[in-house]
Design a protein around this motif. Structure first.
Motif, mmCIF file in Angstrom:
data_model
loop_
_atom_site.group_PDB
_atom_site.id
_atom_site.type_symbol
_atom_site.label_atom_id
_atom_site.label_comp_id
_atom_site.label_asym_id
_atom_site.label_seq_id
_atom_site.Cartn_x
_atom_site.Cartn_y
_atom_site.Cartn_z
ATOM 1 N N PHE A 41 -33.705 -26.748 -12.736
ATOM 2 C CA PHE A 41 -33.861 -25.525 -13.904
ATOM 3 C C PHE A 41 -34.726 -24.526 -13.517
ATOM 4 O O PHE A 41 -34.940 -23.659 -14.242
ATOM 5 C CB PHE A 41 -34.374 -26.206 -15.185
ATOM 6 C CG PHE A 41 -33.417 -27.196 -15.696
ATOM 7 C CD1 PHE A 41 -32.277 -26.828 -16.691
ATOM 8 C CD2 PHE A 41 -33.408 -28.515 -15.308
ATOM 9 C CE1 PHE A 41 -31.470 -27.728 -17.331
ATOM 10 C CE2 PHE A 41 -32.464 -29.386 -15.734
ATOM 11 C CZ PHE A 41 -31.588 -29.209 -16.854
ATOM 12 N N THR A 42 -35.241 -24.536 -12.411
ATOM 13 C CA THR A 42 -36.244 -23.355 -12.167
ATOM 14 C C THR A 42 -35.645 -22.029 -11.512
ATOM 15 O O THR A 42 -34.572 -21.974 -10.977
ATOM 16 C CB THR A 42 -37.086 -23.759 -10.736
ATOM 17 O OG1 THR A 42 -38.038 -22.767 -10.379
ATOM 18 C CG2 THR A 42 -36.196 -24.161 -9.490
ATOM 19 N N LYS A 43 -36.270 -20.970 -12.110
ATOM 20 C CA LYS A 43 -35.648 -19.795 -11.775
ATOM 21 C C LYS A 43 -36.409 -19.107 -10.715
ATOM 22 O O LYS A 43 -35.959 -17.952 -10.389
ATOM 23 C CB LYS A 43 -35.846 -18.867 -13.156
ATOM 24 C CG LYS A 43 -35.052 -19.476 -14.342
ATOM 25 C CD LYS A 43 -35.045 -18.145 -15.254
ATOM 26 C CE LYS A 43 -34.162 -18.470 -16.386
ATOM 27 N NZ LYS A 43 -34.604 -19.134 -17.589
ATOM 28 N N ASP A 44 -37.362 -19.803 -10.117
ATOM 29 C CA ASP A 44 -37.951 -19.278 -8.553
ATOM 30 C C ASP A 44 -36.999 -19.256 -7.676
ATOM 31 O O ASP A 44 -36.205 -20.227 -7.448
ATOM 32 C CB ASP A 44 -39.157 -20.316 -8.549
ATOM 33 C CG ASP A 44 -40.052 -19.822 -7.273
ATOM 34 O OD1 ASP A 44 -40.674 -18.917 -7.425
ATOM 35 O OD2 ASP A 44 -39.817 -20.528 -6.371
ATOM 36 N N LYS A 45 -37.112 -18.093 -6.906
ATOM 37 C CA LYS A 45 -36.279 -17.985 -5.696
ATOM 38 C C LYS A 45 -36.320 -18.665 -4.574
ATOM 39 O O LYS A 45 -35.354 -19.123 -3.985
ATOM 40 C CB LYS A 45 -36.055 -16.368 -5.397
ATOM 41 C CG LYS A 45 -37.424 -16.015 -4.738
ATOM 42 C CD LYS A 45 -37.051 -14.498 -4.253
ATOM 43 C CE LYS A 45 -37.999 -13.709 -3.379
ATOM 44 N NZ LYS A 45 -39.392 -13.369 -4.284
ATOM 45 N N HIS A 46 -37.468 -19.546 -4.624
ATOM 46 C CA HIS A 46 -37.863 -20.461 -3.769
ATOM 47 C C HIS A 46 -37.678 -21.969 -4.031
ATOM 48 O O HIS A 46 -37.878 -22.864 -3.589
ATOM 49 C CB HIS A 46 -39.144 -20.523 -2.814
ATOM 50 C CG HIS A 46 -39.446 -18.986 -2.357
ATOM 51 N ND1 HIS A 46 -38.456 -18.557 -1.169
ATOM 52 C CD2 HIS A 46 -40.247 -18.071 -2.785
ATOM 53 C CE1 HIS A 46 -38.852 -17.250 -0.973
ATOM 54 N NE2 HIS A 46 -39.841 -17.045 -1.932
ATOM 55 N N LYS A 47 -36.977 -22.006 -5.389
ATOM 56 C CA LYS A 47 -36.770 -23.218 -5.915
ATOM 57 C C LYS A 47 -38.109 -24.070 -6.325
ATOM 58 O O LYS A 47 -38.193 -25.310 -6.460
ATOM 59 C CB LYS A 47 -35.859 -24.274 -5.185
ATOM 60 C CG LYS A 47 -34.469 -23.676 -5.194
ATOM 61 C CD LYS A 47 -33.713 -24.737 -6.145
ATOM 62 C CE LYS A 47 -32.131 -24.181 -6.695
ATOM 63 N NZ LYS A 47 -31.967 -24.851 -7.795
ATOM 64 N N ARG A 48 -39.114 -23.386 -6.372
ATOM 65 C CA ARG A 48 -40.377 -23.924 -6.774
ATOM 66 C C ARG A 48 -40.616 -24.339 -8.138
ATOM 67 O O ARG A 48 -40.152 -23.763 -8.858
ATOM 68 C CB ARG A 48 -41.839 -23.180 -6.381
ATOM 69 C CG ARG A 48 -42.011 -23.094 -4.768
ATOM 70 C CD ARG A 48 -43.122 -22.234 -4.378
ATOM 71 N NE ARG A 48 -44.492 -22.916 -4.893
ATOM 72 C CZ ARG A 48 -45.591 -22.499 -4.816
ATOM 73 N NH1 ARG A 48 -45.751 -21.427 -4.100
ATOM 74 N NH2 ARG A 48 -46.559 -22.961 -5.070
ATOM 75 N N VAL A 49 -41.316 -25.473 -8.451
ATOM 76 C CA VAL A 49 -41.490 -25.753 -9.794
ATOM 77 C C VAL A 49 -43.054 -26.196 -10.073
ATOM 78 O O VAL A 49 -43.484 -26.176 -11.272
ATOM 79 C CB VAL A 49 -40.872 -27.274 -10.271
ATOM 80 C CG1 VAL A 49 -39.414 -27.287 -10.025
ATOM 81 C CG2 VAL A 49 -41.187 -28.386 -9.090
ATOM 82 N N ASP A 50 -43.930 -26.055 -9.148
ATOM 83 C CA ASP A 50 -45.225 -26.490 -9.280
ATOM 84 C C ASP A 50 -46.118 -25.392 -8.732
ATOM 85 O O ASP A 50 -45.714 -24.701 -7.600
ATOM 86 C CB ASP A 50 -45.967 -27.599 -8.802
ATOM 87 C CG ASP A 50 -45.264 -27.686 -7.301
ATOM 88 O OD1 ASP A 50 -44.144 -27.594 -7.003
ATOM 89 O OD2 ASP A 50 -46.190 -28.188 -6.674
ATOM 90 N N PHE A 51 -47.303 -25.015 -9.349
ATOM 91 C CA PHE A 51 -48.102 -24.011 -8.862
ATOM 92 C C PHE A 51 -49.411 -24.434 -9.225
ATOM 93 O O PHE A 51 -49.530 -25.274 -9.832
ATOM 94 C CB PHE A 51 -47.797 -22.495 -9.582
ATOM 95 C CG PHE A 51 -46.455 -22.025 -9.415
ATOM 96 C CD1 PHE A 51 -45.967 -21.307 -8.280
ATOM 97 C CD2 PHE A 51 -45.443 -22.652 -10.148
ATOM 98 C CE1 PHE A 51 -44.712 -20.819 -8.184
ATOM 99 C CE2 PHE A 51 -44.118 -22.088 -10.130
ATOM 100 C CZ PHE A 51 -43.818 -21.250 -8.981
ATOM 101 N N PRO A 52 -50.411 -23.804 -8.442
ATOM 102 C CA PRO A 52 -51.847 -23.784 -8.602
ATOM 103 C C PRO A 52 -52.356 -23.674 -9.942
ATOM 104 O O PRO A 52 -51.607 -22.793 -10.705
ATOM 105 C CB PRO A 52 -52.670 -23.161 -7.576
ATOM 106 C CG PRO A 52 -51.802 -22.585 -6.571
ATOM 107 C CD PRO A 52 -50.385 -22.611 -7.547
#
Ligand code: ADE
Length: 239
Positions: A41-52
């Motif tokens: 479901f991520t819209k991040d272009k690198h498929k990331r789901v978690d951030f600091p």
């Protein structure tokens, strides 16, 4: 009863849904368990789901965007059923699970969406926006919510009528405020230890009384807090 689980580690549920009593409950259509990958479901272009975390600190936080979209999808697919949708986040800060809570959750008027966190947790705004309940399986911290989610689902599903026999539920630990009495099976003698004779007597009333006493004795030995809480009066030693 329907469960939709949101996780980053779908494979952790493979054995759970394909084994033993849970598999049978699924095959009998008593429950359905759908496992969704939050990453889809991520819209991040690198498929990331978690951030600091904002404000600094250790670890990573699962972002509200993929989780919110996964929740919207799950809610949408459960909305057609005439049951309340409860959204649960497995979290060490949640209400601690016990038999009574599992029993309440096993009533037939709910479907569930369960969020499994990993890393340092999830964005707090998800909890506020979706009216999320938090449940812990004990006062310790796991690396993620997946095992806790399986514990929760297992403890609920086994209490749904038709999943296991009524008889096995009747006398198990915690159903009547006591722990279960000791059990024995063949062989009659093991390393010089014999099965208590009363269990071979065929006298049902005496066996039931003996088991009740043993339940109280075991509870007093392992969980004296339950004896106090449930106001059980144990027999004095030797009587
Ligand atoms: N996630 C991490 N620790 C947990 C716990 N104790 N209960 C539920 N979910 C958790």
């Amino acid at each position: 009863m329907r469960f939709i689980v949101l996780t980053l580690f779908k494979e952790m549920f493979d054995a759970f849904v394909s084994t033993s009593i849970i598999k049978r409950a699924i095959d009998k259509n008593i429950v359905s368990i759908e496992i969704l990958d939050i990453r889809n479901f991520t819209k991040d272009k690198h498929k990331r789901v978690d951030f600091p975390p904002y404000g600094g600190g250790s670890g990573m936080i699962i972002s509200a965007q993929p989780l919110g979209d996964a929740l919207d999808y799950a809610i949408n697919s459960l909305e057609k059923y005439q049951k309340e949708i409860r959204i649960i986040y497995m979290s060490p800060r949640g209400k601690v699970l016990n038999y009574d809570l599992s029993k309440k959750l096993s009533q037939d008027n709910y479907n569930y969406i369960i969020i499994c966190g990993h890393y340092e947790g999830i964005d707090e705004r998800i909890i506020e926006e979706y009216n999320v309940e938090e449940i812990s399986i004990g006062d310790y911290v796991l690396t993620g919510g997946e095992l806790a989610c399986q514990v929760l689902m297992d403890s609920i599903i086994r209490l749904i009528p038709g999943v296991i026999t009524e008889d096995s539920l009747k006398e198990e630990s915690h159903t009547n405020g006591l722990l279960e009495y000791p059990q024995y099976t063949k062989p009659y003698e093991f390393k010089g230890r014999k099965v208590p004779d009363i269990l071979l007597s065929g006298h049902h009333k005496m066996i039931a009384d003996y088991r009740k006493e043993e339940s109280v004795r075991i509870t007093q030995k392992f969980r004296p807090d339950l004896i106090q809480k449930n106001k059980i009066i144990p027999k004095k030693e030797g009587k």
